[in-house]
Enzyme design. Structure first.
Site, PDB file in Angstrom:
ATOM      1  N   GLY A 170      13.235  -9.918 -29.707  1.00 61.61           N
ATOM      2  CA  GLY A 170      13.404  -9.436 -28.343  1.00 61.61           C
ATOM      3  C   GLY A 170      12.108  -9.097 -27.653  1.00 61.61           C
ATOM      4  O   GLY A 170      12.070  -8.225 -26.788  1.00 61.61           O
ATOM      5  N   SER A 249      11.683 -14.331 -34.283  1.00 59.24           N
ATOM      6  CA  SER A 249      10.910 -14.045 -33.089  1.00 59.24           C
ATOM      7  C   SER A 249      10.052 -12.802 -33.314  1.00 59.24           C
ATOM      8  O   SER A 249       9.247 -12.776 -34.238  1.00 59.24           O
ATOM      9  CB  SER A 249      11.843 -13.911 -31.881  1.00 59.24           C
ATOM     10  OG  SER A 249      11.129 -13.899 -30.676  1.00 59.24           O
TER      11      SER A 249
END
Length: 522
Positions: A170, A249
């Site tokens: 995120g 990520s």
């Protein structure tokens, strides 16, 4: 337009009343959702909603709420004796409310994805839902957020199960362990493993740049969560000697940073950094962190760089969190790449990773076939042909190649993959096609693909099963598990067929090419 910063900015997506127990190792004795004794207190679970026999424990506090005098300070372990209602992410009790951590904007249009981008890129209905999920719809947020979740099924299978600890992504400014995409009940049910997912502080609260504190509070939170797993997971039927840390990520970057920061005492026994590594997008300097800290303090009336650092800090401690985040830099359309993120302190995050030893642990590392398929749809069209493919190569493929080679040279069992599945219910855009984009593998991996708009294809289901099985095989036996899985995964080698293509042409078995097959320009 400065295309590289735009690309970089986005990375950064019924209860039981059984008696307490300290161990879930006795087959036939475990009652689904039973109370479990932990260092945080007695945790009451419940049956998972859609996975028969899985016990679900949500919002367990692992650290004291980082509020009041603990705001902008390193985490402190939570110790309790009361009963924790672990049946909901957002509990309304006095013992940690299980909320998502405070976030700041991914973009200036978080509340509504722009119509012009939807039309321009041909964003699908399913794709729009996925993009909106990036901003965590329906999740409640609080500074009191340092909690984790456990899914387990001790009544069957191994008496002491391998454990996978999930670190969400995120861009370090959004995300939560409560996102439906990351629900661990299906993984735990199907693969005889324990799944743990964690929250950690985000944005300025996790990476403040405050001169009077550590700049990497979010990474310290992650470490404390791993310590909690080590100390408590046996009570849920987990094996503390078989813990795998995996993330995607920003979560993948975090896993890689963890391997260097705690190389002498990693606690975990295997690593899976997915689509993100310490070298992927550069590092925030101490100076930039402090600049952003003083920009935020000035925006809320606490003074800036010419004010006493102590006075600024005292003032920032009094401001409501929602006021602080109003003035923060947007991750996508702001001027700085990953503005609130791991910061060089040469203790946890290092200025130079060349030649720096990491923990000697088995590793699976990889990325998707076209990472840029996600990032592209956030910005107006205009980049030259091939720009997003080039950036995918530089920011994801090449770092994965380098990290895999470093791991092999250190003598660690190492595997490298490339996820290539493209399915109707996960397509983001049609003009041009989004391909196997950044984070596109996560719903199949967790078996959480939404079925109400378009049902999964048989191939999609099989590939999700295959990938989930591979991750579980690695967690159960990080040294030989993948070599024995299905057709066998050979260890990574640059010049031998060893790069595992998952979902290649939507095939239901992995396909092999030479390790450096995709490494042009690296």
């Amino acid at each position: 337009m400065q295309y590289l910063p735009l690309f970089a900015r986005i990375l950064g997506a019924s209860t039981s009343t059984a008696s307490p127990t300290n161990s879930g190792s006795g087959h036939g004795k475990w009652i689904v959702g039973q109370i479990v004794k932990t260092t945080s207190g007695l945790v009451q679970g419940h049956p998972a909603s859609n996975a028969t026999g899985v016990s679900e424990y949500l919002g367990i506090p692992y650290a004291l709420p980082p509020v009041g005098s603990l705001r902008f300070q390193p985490p402190i372990k939570y110790h309790g004796h009361d009963t924790i209602n672990g049946t909901n992410f957002n509990r309304v009790t006095d013992i940690s409310k299980g909320y998502g951590c405070i976030q700041s904007n991914i973009s200036s249009s978080d509340a509504h994805f722009p119509d012009d981008l939807i039309k321009s890129y041909g964003i699908t209905e399913a794709g729009l839902r996925i993009l909106v999920e990036e901003t965590n719809p329906g999740i409640k947020f609080s500074e009191d957020c340092l909690s984790l979740n456990v899914w387990t099924k001790p009544e069957v299978g191994e008496k002491s199960k391998a454990v996978l600890v999930w670190v969400h992504g995120g861009s370090y400014v959004s995300g939560s362990s409560a996102l439906s995409m990351y629900n661990g009940q299906f993984f735990a049910a199907q693969e005889d493993v324990v799944i743990v997912s964690i929250n950690y502080r985000l944005t300025i609260f996790g990476f403040p740049g405050n001169p009077l504190s550590s700049p990497n509070l979010g990474l310290l939170d992650q470490r404390m969560a791993v310590e909690w797993v080590r100390d408590n997971i046996a009570a849920f039927g987990g094996d503390p000697s078989r813990i795998t840390l995996f993330g995607e990520s920003a979560g993948g970057i975090s896993v890689d940073h963890y391997s260097y920061a705690w190389r002498h005492d990693p606690i975990v026994h295997a690593l899976v950094p997915m689509s993100g590594l310490a070298s992927s997008l550069g590092l925030r300097t101490k100076e930039l962190g402090e600049e952003l800290w003083f920009n935020a303090s000035e925006a809320v009336g606490c003074g800036g760089q010419n004010t006493s650092v102590v006075e600024v800090y005292k003032c920032m401690m009094t401001k409501p969190a929602e006021d602080i985040v109003k003035g923060l830099v947007n991750t996508i359309d702001g001027p700085i790449s990953l503005p609130y993120s791991p910061t060089v302190d040469n203790i946890i995050v290092f200025a130079n990773y060349n030649g720096l030893p990491s923990a000697t642990l088995p590793m699976v590392v990889g990325c998707t076939d076209f990472e840029g398929g996600l990032f592209r749809v956030f910005v107006p069209k205009g980049a030259p042909d091939g720009f997003w493919a080039h950036e995918s190569q530089i920011q994801f493929v090449c770092p994965a190649a380098v990290r895999a080679n470093i791991s092999v040279q250190a003598g660690n069992p190492t595997w490298r993959y490339r996820y290539m599945g493209v399915f109707p219910n996960l397509i983001l855009s049609t003009n041009p096609q989004s391909g196997a984009y950044h984070s596109g593998e996560l719903p199949p991996l967790f078996d959480t693909v939404a079925q109400d708009l378009i049902a999964s294809t048989p191939e999609e289901i099989a590939i999700g099963n295959y990938m989930r099985g591979a991750w579980a095989a690695f967690a159960k036996d990080p040294v030989h598990g993948l070599e024995r899985y299905e057709d066998g995964w050979p260890r990574y080698s640059v010049d031998k067929p060893s790069l595992i293509r998952i979902g290649y042409e939507n095939r239901t078995r992995a396909n092999l090419v030479n390790g450096n097959y995709y490494d042009d320009g690296c």
